[in-house]
Design a protein around this motif. Structure first.
Motif, PDB file in Angstrom:
ATOM      1  N   GLY A 203       8.075  -2.421  -7.723  1.00 52.16           N
ATOM      2  CA  GLY A 203       7.660  -3.659  -7.088  1.00 52.16           C
ATOM      3  C   GLY A 203       6.526  -4.321  -7.842  1.00 52.16           C
ATOM      4  N   ARG A 204       6.127  -5.502  -7.361  1.00 51.95           N
ATOM      5  CA  ARG A 204       5.109  -6.296  -8.055  1.00 51.95           C
ATOM      6  C   ARG A 204       3.968  -6.637  -7.110  1.00 51.95           C
ATOM      7  NH1 ARG A 204      10.423  -7.482  -7.432  1.00 51.95           N
ATOM      8  NH2 ARG A 204       9.906  -9.618  -6.824  1.00 51.95           N
ATOM      9  N   ILE A 205       2.759  -6.469  -7.606  1.00 51.14           N
ATOM     10  CA  ILE A 205       1.561  -6.857  -6.849  1.00 51.14           C
ATOM     11  C   ILE A 205       0.819  -7.919  -7.653  1.00 51.14           C
ATOM     12  CG2 ILE A 205      -0.635  -6.100  -5.857  1.00 51.14           C
ATOM     13  CD1 ILE A 205       0.562  -3.252  -5.770  1.00 51.14           C
ATOM     14  N   SER A 206       0.489  -9.012  -6.992  1.00 53.10           N
ATOM     15  CA  SER A 206      -0.300 -10.074  -7.619  1.00 53.10           C
ATOM     16  C   SER A 206      -1.687 -10.069  -6.997  1.00 53.10           C
ATOM     17  CB  SER A 206       0.380 -11.431  -7.398  1.00 53.10           C
ATOM     18  OG  SER A 206      -0.419 -12.480  -7.876  1.00 53.10           O
ATOM     19  N   GLN A 207      -2.706  -9.759  -7.805  1.00 51.23           N
ATOM     20  CA  GLN A 207      -4.090  -9.753  -7.321  1.00 51.23           C
ATOM     21  C   GLN A 207      -4.622 -11.170  -7.441  1.00 51.23           C
ATOM     22  OE1 GLN A 207      -6.011  -7.231  -5.766  1.00 51.23           O
ATOM     23  NE2 GLN A 207      -7.049  -9.171  -5.344  1.00 51.23           N
TER      24      GLN A 207
END
Length: 354
Positions: free
Chosen positions: A265-269
């Protein structure tokens, strides 16, 4: 003219300052309509100067005191002698990032990462919480009739939120968790929903949670009452969210993001952390998770965001909780937004003195 001027920590004054006069080559003179108060502005007021330069800025020599405001719409009053892209009387939204155009990053189209980046309302002579401002003609986008003056002032934070969602490569059918329902989190929820994503929002503040619920695009979760990670995994068959947009700048929220996102999955901070945060990097490796930071937005994004608003796909006005006069910018703006018991999410300032 009147303007809201930052002098030092907890010292913003609405005062008379000399007007900008007529625009020069490549410039436009704007009369701002509405201007938002941003988290960056709040940090400056509470702890600054941080971004606002005390010594002359390398790009444009600006320094304290600073007229505030970088999220604004306005009417063009006059244009410089060589400006043909816009004319007096047109309504515009201002893209505030200023860049050199010559450094390593600018030459690669990454102008928002310019080595000498500045910003209108933070490191520039003029700002949007004022009766007039001069800005580069290249930095204004014309607002169509379908976009209100108020919506035009929200293009800047909307671009921040959209960049966070786009960086996480969200697509239709994805499940997205957004941690933090401040202005950027709320706008990220609206944008992700417009793409066709299923959205969950985690928010501890009751006032912000209520605004998030009123958007009508997400299921809102209180992390003090339920296990957000378990809830999201239960709703996704044990898999987890396809993407998480971390908008709070909070250590616990980042840890929740890593635990709630699915494998690969992808996390955008997207929220800015003001202190170090502890995470388990091994989890990123074991689960093939992408964690990406975001800074501002592509400087070319204004026409796209404006078009989404014009077509009704991005109802940015839903995040506004107060509209105030310039004279009230400290008490009803900065102090209200910084209050631990406050109920404001997004405050817009009427830049036209009454």
């Amino acid at each position: 003219m009147k303007a809201a001027v930052f002098h030092s920590e907890h010292d913003i004054r609405v005062e008379e300052v000399p007007g900008p006069g007529q625009p020069g080559p490549g410039e436009v003179l704007v009369s701002p309509y509405w201007c938002g108060i941003c988290g960056t502005d709040l940090h400056e007021y509470a702890m600054g100067p941080i971004v606002i330069p005390s010594a002359p800025h390398p790009l444009n020599a600006s320094q304290l005191p600073q007229i505030l405001g970088h999220e604004f719409s306005g009417e063009v009053l006059a244009v410089g002698p060589d400006v043909t892209s816009v004319k007096a009387g047109q309504r515009v939204s201002v893209m505030p990032i200023l860049y050199c155009g010559e450094c390593y990053y600018c030459r690669r189209g990454l102008n928002h990462l310019c080595g000498s980046m500045a910003a209108v309302g933070l490191s520039f002579r003029w700002g949007g919480i004022a009766e007039q401002a001069i800005v580069p003609a290249t930095h204004v986008s014309i607002l169509p009739d379908e976009v209100s003056d108020l919506q035009g002032a929200l293009v800047e934070p909307a671009a921040v939120a959209a960049y966070g969602v786009d960086t996480a490569r969200v697509s239709a059918g994805d499940t997205v968790l957004i941690t933090g329902a401040g202005p950027i989190g709320a706008l990220a929820a609206l944008y992700a929903a417009s793409i066709g994503a299923r959205v969950f929002i985690s928010e501890v503040n009751p006032a912000r949670a209520a605004v998030a619920q009123s958007l009508g695009v997400a299921e809102v979760l209180d992390p003090t009452q339920i296990d957000v990670v378990a809830f999201v995994k239960d709703r996704t068959g044990g898999i987890g969210a396809d993407a998480v947009i971390e908008c709070s700048g909070n250590e616990r929220a980042l840890q929740t993001a890593i635990a709630a996102v699915r494998k690969s999955g992808r996390i955008s901070q997207t929220g800015l952390h003001t202190r170090a945060a502890s995470i388990e990097p091994m989890v990123l490796s074991e689960h093939d998770i992408t964690l990406t930071g975001t800074w501002c937005y592509p400087v070319t994004d204004w026409p796209r965001i404006i078009d989404l608003i014009a077509r009704g796909r991005f109802p940015v006005e839903k995040v506004v909780t107060a509209q105030i006069a310039m004279e009230d910018v400290v008490e009803k703006g900065f102090e209200a937004l910084l209050s631990p018991t406050g109920d404001q999410v997004k405050v817009l300032v009427n830049a036209r003195s009454r």
